[in-house]
Design a protein around this motif. Sequence first.
Motif, PDB file in Angstrom:
ATOM      1  N   GLY A 143      41.976  47.061  -1.381  1.00 44.87           N
ATOM      2  CA  GLY A 143      41.149  46.434  -2.414  1.00 44.87           C
ATOM      3  C   GLY A 143      42.008  46.443  -3.675  1.00 44.87           C
ATOM      4  N   GLU A 157      39.037  42.387  -2.122  1.00 46.25           N
ATOM      5  CA  GLU A 157      39.367  43.102  -0.888  1.00 46.25           C
ATOM      6  C   GLU A 157      40.434  42.344  -0.102  1.00 46.25           C
ATOM      7  OE1 GLU A 157      38.667  46.023   0.091  1.00 46.25           O
ATOM      8  OE2 GLU A 157      39.016  46.056   2.243  1.00 46.25           O
ATOM      9  N   LYS A 158      41.514  43.028   0.160  1.00 45.17           N
ATOM     10  CA  LYS A 158      42.628  42.517   0.979  1.00 45.17           C
ATOM     11  C   LYS A 158      43.001  41.069   0.648  1.00 45.17           C
ATOM     12  CE  LYS A 158      41.825  45.913   4.539  1.00 45.17           C
ATOM     13  NZ  LYS A 158      40.492  46.432   4.549  1.00 45.17           N
ATOM     14  N   SER A 170      43.074  50.143  -4.370  1.00 47.86           N
ATOM     15  CA  SER A 170      42.197  51.284  -4.120  1.00 47.86           C
ATOM     16  C   SER A 170      42.815  52.147  -3.020  1.00 47.86           C
ATOM     17  CB  SER A 170      40.829  50.767  -3.670  1.00 47.86           C
ATOM     18  OG  SER A 170      40.182  51.738  -2.880  1.00 47.86           O
ATOM     19  N   ASP A 222      47.133  55.651   4.552  1.00 46.44           N
ATOM     20  CA  ASP A 222      45.950  55.204   5.284  1.00 46.44           C
ATOM     21  C   ASP A 222      46.344  55.253   6.765  1.00 46.44           C
ATOM     22  OD1 ASP A 222      44.020  53.735   6.551  1.00 46.44           O
ATOM     23  OD2 ASP A 222      44.249  51.937   5.324  1.00 46.44           O
TER      24      ASP A 222
END
Length: 243
Positions: A143, A157-158, A170, A222
Amino acid sequence: MQGLIPAAGGGTRLGPFTNAIPKELLPVGDKAVIEHVVEAMRLAGITDIVIVVSPHKHGLSDYLGSGRRFGVNLTYVVQDERKGLADAVLSGEHAIDGSFVVVLGDNFFRPKEFLKELISYHLNERADATLGVAEVGDVTRHGIIKPEGDRIAEIIEKPSIEEAPSILGSIGAYVFERFIFDAIRETKPGYNGELQLTDSVKVAIGLGRRVLYKKIDGIHIDVGTPADLMMANKWYMNNEGHR
Ligand code: G1P
C-alpha cells in the motif's frame, strides 16, 4: 491498547508447505514468524492480543495456546470467509475495546522496538490512525502513500510503478482508533476484488480523520514466498543466530 494479528490468509505462494502448516508458523530462526510479532507486541506493553484465524487453517492455536508462554493473553476470532484484510480486521471488532495496533502475522521486523515507536508516535500526535511505512523496493507489493506534511493525503494498494505516488509503502503495522471499523464497513472491494485495509484508510482520510504515517527504520520482510522466508532466515542467522 490491544493488539490484533490477522493470520487468516491462504499463503498460496508458500505452497505446498501451507497445505499443512499456516504460513505464520513457518520458522524464522528458532521461532514462528507470528511469534516474533507477539514478542514485539509484548515489548510494546501489549498483553491483550486478538488473533484472526481462518476456519480452513489449523495449528495456530495449537502452537500459540493461551499466550501464557509468551507473557500475553491471546483470544482467537474466526474470519468466516476470505474477503480481504479489512474484513479480517472487522472480524475482531467484538473483541476490541478502544485503540488497537494491527501487525500482520506473516511479516518479520527488526529491531523489535519498532512497534513501541509507532504506538508512542500515534498517542503523542493524538492521531486517528497511524501507519508504519518504509521506502520499499517494490511498490507493486505494498500500500503506497502520498505524504503531505505529517499526514497521509492518499494511499493506493499495490499500484503500478507509474501510478505510485511515492516509494513509501505500508509495512503492515497500523495503529487505529475504534472508528476504523465504521470505515471498513464503508469500504468497497478493491485490488484483487478484496476488501483492502488500505481502502479503509482511504475512507478515513475522506472523512477528514487525522491519518498519519511514521517512517520505521530497520528490517521488514513480508514472508510471502520461499525466497522471502529464506531472506528472513538469512538475516536472522547473520544477526541473531548465535542466540
Ligand atoms: C498487505 C497490505 C499492504 C501492505 C503489505 C505489507 O499486503 O495489503 O498494503 O503494504 O501487507 O506487507 P499483502 O502482503 O497481504 O498482500
